[in-house]
Design an enzyme around this catalytic site. Structure first.
Site, short mmCIF file in Angstrom:
data_model
loop_
_atom_site.label_atom_id
_atom_site.label_comp_id
_atom_site.label_asym_id
_atom_site.label_seq_id
_atom_site.Cartn_x
_atom_site.Cartn_y
_atom_site.Cartn_z
N GLU A 132 -5.83 -7.01 3.11
CA GLU A 132 -6.27 -6.78 1.73
C GLU A 132 -7.79 -6.59 1.66
O GLU A 132 -8.28 -5.78 0.89
CB GLU A 132 -5.88 -7.97 0.85
CG GLU A 132 -4.47 -7.93 0.33
CD GLU A 132 -4.27 -6.81 -0.69
OE1 GLU A 132 -4.43 -7.03 -1.90
OE2 GLU A 132 -3.95 -5.68 -0.25
N THR A 184 -9.50 -0.67 -7.78
CA THR A 184 -9.63 -2.12 -7.80
C THR A 184 -11.08 -2.57 -7.69
O THR A 184 -11.51 -3.48 -8.39
CB THR A 184 -8.80 -2.73 -6.64
OG1 THR A 184 -7.43 -2.36 -6.82
CG2 THR A 184 -8.92 -4.24 -6.62
#
Length: 310
Positions: A132, A184
């Site tokens: 991630e 993001t």
């Protein structure tokens, strides 16, 4: 042990409105799929990616799936292992539904299965978090933990990592992805670094209320706790007609409504599948009226995490 395996890992809804970076749950659909095959010579390679419109790297050091598999093999002292990977994206990239997390988790689950399960799902979590970090710039667990473990998850602490599985409510999830881009990294930059004490107190009460509602099976408490005074007000600006979408969802029977992850996807809890389908239809119709395309998903909460197809 098999020499080839196909693994599906689920999409996830992170934050769950008031639980920024600490709450998340998995859904049955959409998700991503990895086909992994052992080969005689060592090394990890990405042979094919579908469904990404050419956006994801085939370079094994830069792709989150292959990079996390390499980290795991180094940790296990198994750099003699060789694997070929095919990644099949079945969900939109940058949707706020944990796209990179699902891909990474599917890859880690696949290599762990091929090696005879040397690690538990919880032991795989740090490697998924590193994936991630490569994808999004931040190694948070609120997507990868529910994708790995299934169900509803609380990250009580990051240092040390302390993950708690919460009761799963008897609710369905309505998800709508408006086809606008909200990266993001950009969405995270909008968040305030300091907040007024009163806002913090309100947020703590809502997080505690949501967790209590899950344990008590109190749908009304879950719904009224799904309020965010810290993050949603700024991220809502990036989503077309967010507050009107929320009003439409509530009118259609939603228990609670909010942004999934960093957006632009939005989600609602609904008492049953029919209500969830009705919410998705209403929201997509409204977005179409704005000239915004969308995708909709109706799903139960996924309680098992990844699925091995064989």
């Amino acid at each position: 042990m098999p020499d080839s395996i196909r693994v599906f890992a689920p999409a996830t809804v992170a934050n769950v409105v008031c639980g920024f970076d600490v709450l998340g749950f998995a859904v049955e659909q959409p998700g991503d799929e990895v086909l992994m095959t052992l080969r005689p010579d060592p090394g990890v390679s990405i042979r094919r990616i579908s469904g990404d419109q050419g956006r994801l790297p085939l370079d094994a050091d830069r792709n989150t799936v292959s990079a996390s598999v390499q980290m795991l093999l180094r940790h296990l002292g198994r750099e003699d292992v060789g694997v070929d990977i095919e990644l099949h994206k079945q969900m939109p990239i940058g949707s706020g539904l944990g796209s990179s997390a699902a891909s990474t988790v599917a890859g880690l689950w696949a290599i762990n299965e091929l090696l005879g399960r040397p690690l538990t799902a919880l032991e795989l979590l740090p490697f998924a978090m590193q994936g991630e970090e490569l994808a999004c710039g931040a190694g948070h667990a609120d997507n990868v933990a529910p994708a790995l473990l299934g169900g509803f998850v609380l990250i009580r602490s990051y240092q040390p990592l302390d993950v708690v599985r919460l009761p799963v409510p008897a609710l369905h999830c309505a998800i709508v992805y408006p086809e606008v881009e909200v990266p993001t990294r950009d969405a995270r930059r909008l968040i305030r670094r300091t907040v007024p004490l009163q806002d913090a107190v309100t947020q703590w009460g809502n997080v505690a209320g949501l967790v209590s509602g899950l344990f008590l099976g109190d749908t009304a408490l879950i719904g009224r706790s799904m309020q965010d005074v810290l993050v949603e007000p700024v991220r809502a600006l990036l989503i077309p007609d967010f507050y009107q979408l929320r009003e439409l969802a509530l009118q259609a029977g939603a228990v609670g409504f909010g942004i999934s992850g960093s957006g632009p996807s939005v989600f609602a809890f609904a008492p049953d599948e029919a209500a969830a389908a009705r919410i998705v239809e209403q929201l997509r119709r409204h977005l179409a009226g704005l000239g915004v395309g969308s995708r909709g998903y109706v799903s139960a909460i996924n309680t098992r995490g990844p699925k091995v197809w064989g």
